[in-house]
Write a protein that holds these residues in place. Structure first.
Motif, PDB file in Angstrom:
ATOM      1  N   ASP A  55     -42.793  -1.947  56.856  1.00  0.00           N
ATOM      2  CA  ASP A  55     -42.464  -2.461  58.178  1.00  0.00           C
ATOM      3  C   ASP A  55     -42.179  -3.958  58.177  1.00  0.00           C
ATOM      4  O   ASP A  55     -41.325  -4.422  58.912  1.00  0.00           O
ATOM      5  N   GLY A  56     -42.903  -4.725  57.379  1.00  0.00           N
ATOM      6  CA  GLY A  56     -42.792  -6.169  57.460  1.00  0.00           C
ATOM      7  C   GLY A  56     -41.726  -6.786  56.585  1.00  0.00           C
ATOM      8  O   GLY A  56     -41.541  -7.991  56.601  1.00  0.00           O
ATOM      9  N   GLY A  57     -41.007  -5.993  55.804  1.00  0.00           N
ATOM     10  CA  GLY A  57     -40.027  -6.550  54.872  1.00  0.00           C
ATOM     11  C   GLY A  57     -38.747  -6.974  55.563  1.00  0.00           C
ATOM     12  O   GLY A  57     -38.602  -6.938  56.780  1.00  0.00           O
ATOM     13  N   THR A  58     -37.782  -7.393  54.769  1.00  0.00           N
ATOM     14  CA  THR A  58     -36.506  -7.839  55.306  1.00  0.00           C
ATOM     15  C   THR A  58     -35.620  -6.671  55.684  1.00  0.00           C
ATOM     16  O   THR A  58     -34.640  -6.841  56.388  1.00  0.00           O
ATOM     17  N   GLY A  59     -35.926  -5.483  55.206  1.00  0.00           N
ATOM     18  CA  GLY A  59     -35.131  -4.308  55.519  1.00  0.00           C
ATOM     19  C   GLY A  59     -33.952  -4.121  54.592  1.00  0.00           C
ATOM     20  O   GLY A  59     -33.106  -3.271  54.824  1.00  0.00           O
ATOM     21  N   LYS A  60     -33.879  -4.891  53.531  1.00  0.00           N
ATOM     22  CA  LYS A  60     -32.756  -4.769  52.609  1.00  0.00           C
ATOM     23  C   LYS A  60     -33.068  -3.740  51.534  1.00  0.00           C
ATOM     24  O   LYS A  60     -34.105  -3.771  50.902  1.00  0.00           O
ATOM     25  N   LYS A  61     -32.176  -2.825  51.349  1.00  0.00           N
ATOM     26  CA  LYS A  61     -32.272  -1.818  50.302  1.00  0.00           C
ATOM     27  C   LYS A  61     -31.769  -2.433  48.999  1.00  0.00           C
ATOM     28  O   LYS A  61     -31.113  -3.481  49.004  1.00  0.00           O
ATOM     29  N   PRO A  62     -32.044  -1.781  47.856  1.00  0.00           N
ATOM     30  CA  PRO A  62     -31.559  -2.329  46.574  1.00  0.00           C
ATOM     31  C   PRO A  62     -30.037  -2.483  46.529  1.00  0.00           C
ATOM     32  O   PRO A  62     -29.522  -3.450  45.975  1.00  0.00           O
ATOM     33  N   LEU A  63     -29.307  -1.552  47.146  1.00  0.00           N
ATOM     34  CA  LEU A  63     -27.852  -1.664  47.169  1.00  0.00           C
ATOM     35  C   LEU A  63     -27.424  -2.894  47.980  1.00  0.00           C
ATOM     36  O   LEU A  63     -26.483  -3.600  47.606  1.00  0.00           O
ATOM     37  N   THR A  90     -25.708 -11.448  56.166  1.00  0.00           N
ATOM     38  CA  THR A  90     -26.676 -12.369  56.757  1.00  0.00           C
ATOM     39  C   THR A  90     -27.257 -11.806  58.051  1.00  0.00           C
ATOM     40  O   THR A  90     -28.450 -11.931  58.321  1.00  0.00           O
ATOM     41  N   LEU A  91     -26.421 -11.158  58.850  1.00  0.00           N
ATOM     42  CA  LEU A  91     -26.868 -10.627  60.133  1.00  0.00           C
ATOM     43  C   LEU A  91     -27.547  -9.264  60.016  1.00  0.00           C
ATOM     44  O   LEU A  91     -28.221  -8.828  60.952  1.00  0.00           O
ATOM     45  N   TYR A  92     -27.384  -8.578  58.913  1.00  0.00           N
ATOM     46  CA  TYR A  92     -27.930  -7.236  58.739  1.00  0.00           C
ATOM     47  C   TYR A  92     -29.442  -7.145  59.005  1.00  0.00           C
ATOM     48  O   TYR A  92     -29.883  -6.269  59.740  1.00  0.00           O
ATOM     49  N   PRO A  93     -30.274  -8.046  58.429  1.00  0.00           N
ATOM     50  CA  PRO A  93     -31.717  -7.937  58.694  1.00  0.00           C
ATOM     51  C   PRO A  93     -32.062  -8.123  60.171  1.00  0.00           C
ATOM     52  O   PRO A  93     -32.974  -7.483  60.686  1.00  0.00           O
ATOM     53  N   LEU A  94     -31.317  -8.979  60.868  1.00  0.00           N
ATOM     54  CA  LEU A  94     -31.581  -9.186  62.296  1.00  0.00           C
ATOM     55  C   LEU A  94     -31.270  -7.926  63.099  1.00  0.00           C
ATOM     56  O   LEU A  94     -32.050  -7.510  63.962  1.00  0.00           O
ATOM     57  N   LYS A  96     -31.066  -4.834  61.935  1.00  0.00           N
ATOM     58  CA  LYS A  96     -31.986  -3.778  61.517  1.00  0.00           C
ATOM     59  C   LYS A  96     -33.355  -3.966  62.164  1.00  0.00           C
ATOM     60  O   LYS A  96     -33.967  -3.002  62.630  1.00  0.00           O
ATOM     61  N   GLY A  97     -33.835  -5.190  62.223  1.00  0.00           N
ATOM     62  CA  GLY A  97     -35.117  -5.475  62.868  1.00  0.00           C
ATOM     63  C   GLY A  97     -35.093  -5.178  64.346  1.00  0.00           C
ATOM     64  O   GLY A  97     -36.061  -4.658  64.921  1.00  0.00           O
ATOM     65  N   GLN A  98     -33.975  -5.490  64.987  1.00  0.00           N
ATOM     66  CA  GLN A  98     -33.834  -5.206  66.419  1.00  0.00           C
ATOM     67  C   GLN A  98     -33.823  -3.693  66.663  1.00  0.00           C
ATOM     68  O   GLN A  98     -34.426  -3.217  67.617  1.00  0.00           O
ATOM     69  N   GLN A  99     -33.176  -2.943  65.798  1.00  0.00           N
ATOM     70  CA  GLN A  99     -33.170  -1.483  65.929  1.00  0.00           C
ATOM     71  C   GLN A  99     -34.575  -0.902  65.755  1.00  0.00           C
ATOM     72  O   GLN A  99     -34.980  -0.004  66.480  1.00  0.00           O
ATOM     73  N   LYS A 100     -35.339  -1.420  64.794  1.00  0.00           N
ATOM     74  CA  LYS A 100     -36.704  -0.947  64.592  1.00  0.00           C
ATOM     75  C   LYS A 100     -37.567  -1.257  65.811  1.00  0.00           C
ATOM     76  O   LYS A 100     -38.397  -0.442  66.232  1.00  0.00           O
ATOM     77  N   LEU A 101     -37.384  -2.448  66.366  1.00  0.00           N
ATOM     78  CA  LEU A 101     -38.159  -2.835  67.545  1.00  0.00           C
ATOM     79  C   LEU A 101     -37.842  -1.935  68.739  1.00  0.00           C
ATOM     80  O   LEU A 101     -38.740  -1.501  69.448  1.00  0.00           O
ATOM     81  N   ARG A 102     -36.560  -1.630  68.924  1.00  0.00           N
ATOM     82  CA  ARG A 102     -36.174  -0.735  70.016  1.00  0.00           C
ATOM     83  C   ARG A 102     -36.754   0.658  69.818  1.00  0.00           C
ATOM     84  O   ARG A 102     -37.186   1.303  70.773  1.00  0.00           O
TER      85      ARG A 102
END
Length: 106
Positions: A55-63, A90-94, A96-102
């Motif tokens: 949950d607390g990571g950047t949300g980036k997969k190895p790819l 650059t915007l991907y983690p933001l 992805k985090g917003q989607q998780k929060l929703r």
């Protein structure tokens, strides 16, 4: 310039100070050489930390991480597409985090 050491205790204190400095430098070298001497262990520990903090990571997969490295190295040569791809990564983690929060709020 420097004063002569007058007593044996001053000389002993100076020797002890030099010994402690040498030990500190030795410890620093060992600390900084650890990732270089054991790169697979370093990668394994990074992956283990990644699995622990889902949950607390950047949300980036190895790819995604590989794409980031490739674009960091060759992005400028790709022109406008490389620039857009770097902005998207650059915007991907933001996003992805917003989607998780929703999804948590629902």
């Amino acid at each position: 310039m420097s004063q002569q050491l007058s007593t044996a205790s001053d000389l002993d204190m100076r020797k002890e100070l030099v010994r402690l400095r040498m030990e500190m430098h030795r410890q620093q070298l060992l600390y900084h050489a650890q990732p270089l001497s054991h790169p697979f262990e370093q990668a394994r520990s990074m992956l283990a930390r990644r699995r622990e903090s889902v949950d607390g990571g950047t949300g980036k997969k190895p790819l995604m991480m590989a794409a980031t490295v490739v674009l960091a190295l060759f992005g400028r040569r790709l022109g406008r597409i490389g620039t857009l791809a770097r902005v998207a990564i650059t915007l991907y983690p933001l996003i992805k985090g917003q989607q998780k929060l929703r999804s948590k709020l629902r």
